[in-house]
Design a protein around this motif. Structure first.
Motif, PDB file in Angstrom:
ATOM      1  N   UNK A  85       0.816  -1.212   0.000  1.00  0.00           N
ATOM      2  CA  UNK A  85       0.000   0.000   0.000  1.00  0.00           C
ATOM      3  C   UNK A  85       0.851   1.263   0.000  1.00  0.00           C
ATOM      4  N   UNK A  86       0.337   2.274  -0.673  1.00  0.00           N
ATOM      5  CA  UNK A  86       0.925   3.609  -0.669  1.00  0.00           C
ATOM      6  C   UNK A  86      -0.025   4.547   0.072  1.00  0.00           C
ATOM      7  N   UNK A  87       0.465   5.140   1.149  1.00  0.00           N
ATOM      8  CA  UNK A  87      -0.317   6.114   1.902  1.00  0.00           C
ATOM      9  C   UNK A  87       0.548   7.338   2.162  1.00  0.00           C
ATOM     10  N   UNK A  88      -0.085   8.474   2.326  1.00  0.00           N
ATOM     11  CA  UNK A  88       0.681   9.715   2.453  1.00  0.00           C
ATOM     12  C   UNK A  88       1.524   9.763   3.710  1.00  0.00           C
ATOM     13  N   UNK A  89       1.201   8.964   4.735  1.00  0.00           N
ATOM     14  CA  UNK A  89       1.973   8.995   5.981  1.00  0.00           C
ATOM     15  C   UNK A  89       3.143   8.019   5.977  1.00  0.00           C
ATOM     16  N   UNK A  90       3.376   7.337   4.850  1.00  0.00           N
ATOM     17  CA  UNK A  90       4.519   6.422   4.758  1.00  0.00           C
ATOM     18  C   UNK A  90       5.761   7.203   4.332  1.00  0.00           C
ATOM     19  N   UNK A  91       6.213   8.040   5.267  1.00  0.00           N
ATOM     20  CA  UNK A  91       7.366   8.908   5.074  1.00  0.00           C
ATOM     21  C   UNK A  91       8.164   8.909   6.372  1.00  0.00           C
ATOM     22  N   UNK A  92       9.398   9.415   6.357  1.00  0.00           N
ATOM     23  CA  UNK A  92      10.197   9.452   7.583  1.00  0.00           C
ATOM     24  C   UNK A  92       9.487  10.198   8.717  1.00  0.00           C
ATOM     25  N   UNK A  93       9.718   9.755   9.940  1.00  0.00           N
ATOM     26  CA  UNK A  93       9.042  10.325  11.105  1.00  0.00           C
ATOM     27  C   UNK A  93       9.355  11.798  11.330  1.00  0.00           C
ATOM     28  N   UNK A  94      10.514  12.242  10.858  1.00  0.00           N
ATOM     29  CA  UNK A  94      10.927  13.617  11.136  1.00  0.00           C
ATOM     30  C   UNK A  94      10.206  14.655  10.268  1.00  0.00           C
ATOM     31  N   UNK A  95       9.479  14.200   9.258  1.00  0.00           N
ATOM     32  CA  UNK A  95       8.809  15.139   8.350  1.00  0.00           C
ATOM     33  C   UNK A  95       7.580  15.751   9.021  1.00  0.00           C
ATOM     34  N   UNK A  96       7.487  17.069   8.983  1.00  0.00           N
ATOM     35  CA  UNK A  96       6.304  17.765   9.483  1.00  0.00           C
ATOM     36  C   UNK A  96       5.352  17.987   8.311  1.00  0.00           C
ATOM     37  N   UNK A  97       4.419  17.069   8.165  1.00  0.00           N
ATOM     38  CA  UNK A  97       3.518  17.073   7.019  1.00  0.00           C
ATOM     39  C   UNK A  97       2.372  18.067   7.215  1.00  0.00           C
TER      40      UNK A  97
END
Length: 311
Positions: A85-97
């Motif tokens: 699955x691809x979801x927008x929150x599958x990014x490094x934890x340090x990113x302030x989305x």
């Protein structure tokens, strides 16, 4: 070695108005993806990795596993399937989305979702595009030839005239390359269509020129790529750099051409432009659907594909 096929199937077709990847357009309600799988198996691929969204994964996976239960690779082994699955929150934890962001981060982000399940050379395609059997054969051969290489990737270029829609103007990335077929850039052109004089015109989004005649035989990208596994590590590093600048953006996306361009610019790899005689077609607009249905019927009538495609 059997290469893997990675299918980008997470996107919803906003202009089409529905989940294009599940729409039956073949004589026996085959989907466009069904034809891509059929051609990939014939070209020697051994595994299919689907990139999907969580909200339709269960339905999608059930449909796929039932449909392809009896499909065998050319060596007689069962065709393997993996769903990621691809979801927008599958990014490094340090990113302030940006809390208002709704869409994932684009095609290169989607490819990164498969980094833990692909260890062999692999192809990337869109789930809603028909690429043709020659394209899969050409790319499959190239991937097998590069089983033990790193830093050499490929893109399958389609002649511009073989990628147009009869229902309206399209956007295409025209490939530029040197005498050794090394990709040097992709220039986005908009509103491309064949006009009454038989010539192809479009707008160049790079230099701002509008309604210019384009070379109908120019090779353009339809998002059909060939990668070796080292691509994952290189593109992930570029994704982190991208997020440092764009992590708080609402709509910025991380696209495959951007990732490849940066890898080349850093001297970490090169991308070879392959060419295919195949004609692309797909459902860009709702109005495209009847023509696509007719084309698949014609291919079946000519005996190029069996009906039904899978039994």
């Amino acid at each position: 070695m059997k290469p893997t096929l990675l299918v980008l199937a997470a996107g919803m077709g906003s202009r089409y108005g529905g989940l294009k990847q599940m729409d039956g357009v073949g004589p026996s309600k085959e989907t466009i993806i069904d034809y891509s799988i059929y051609d990939a198996v014939a070209a020697g691929f051994g595994k299919v990795v689907y990139i999907v969204r969580e909200y339709f994964r269960e339905q999608f996976e059930k449909t796929v596993r039932e449909k392809y239960a009896s499909v065998k690779c050319i060596d007689g082994t069962p065709l393997e399937f993996v769903f990621v699955t691809q979801e927008l929150n599958k990014i490094p934890d340090w990113v302030k989305m940006n809390p208002e962001r709704q869409k994932p981060w684009g095609t290169a982000h989607a490819v990164l979702m498969a980094k833990d399940v692909i260890k062999e050379p692999f192809a990337v395609i869109n789930g809603d595009d028909f690429y043709g059997r020659d394209s899969f054969r050409i790319l499959g051969d190239w991937l097998r030839e590069h089983e033990n290489t790193e830093g050499v990737y490929s893109i399958v270029g389609f002649e511009l005239q073989n990628t147009l829609s009869e229902s309206g103007g399209v956007s295409r990335g025209i490939c530029f390359y040197d005498k050794e077929q090394n990709l040097t850039g992709i220039a986005e052109h908009l509103n491309i269509a064949r006009e009454g004089d038989g010539k192809v015109y479009g707008d160049n989004s790079v230099n701002g020129e509008n309604h210019v005649e384009l070379d109908a035989t120019a090779l353009c990208s339809m998002n059909m790529w060939g990668f070796t596994p080292d691509y994952f590590e290189k593109s992930y590093a570029i994704f982190e750099d991208f997020l440092k600048v764009n992590g708080g953006e609402l709509k910025k996306e991380f696209y495959i051409p951007f990732a490849v361009d940066n890898i080349v610019a850093k001297g970490q790899g090169k991308c070879i432009v392959l060419s295919t005689p195949s004609k692309w077609f797909g459902v860009t607009y709702k109005e495209d659907r009847p023509a696509v249905v007719a084309k698949f019927q014609e291919l079946a009538d000519k005996g190029i594909y069996p009906t039904p495609l899978y039994k």
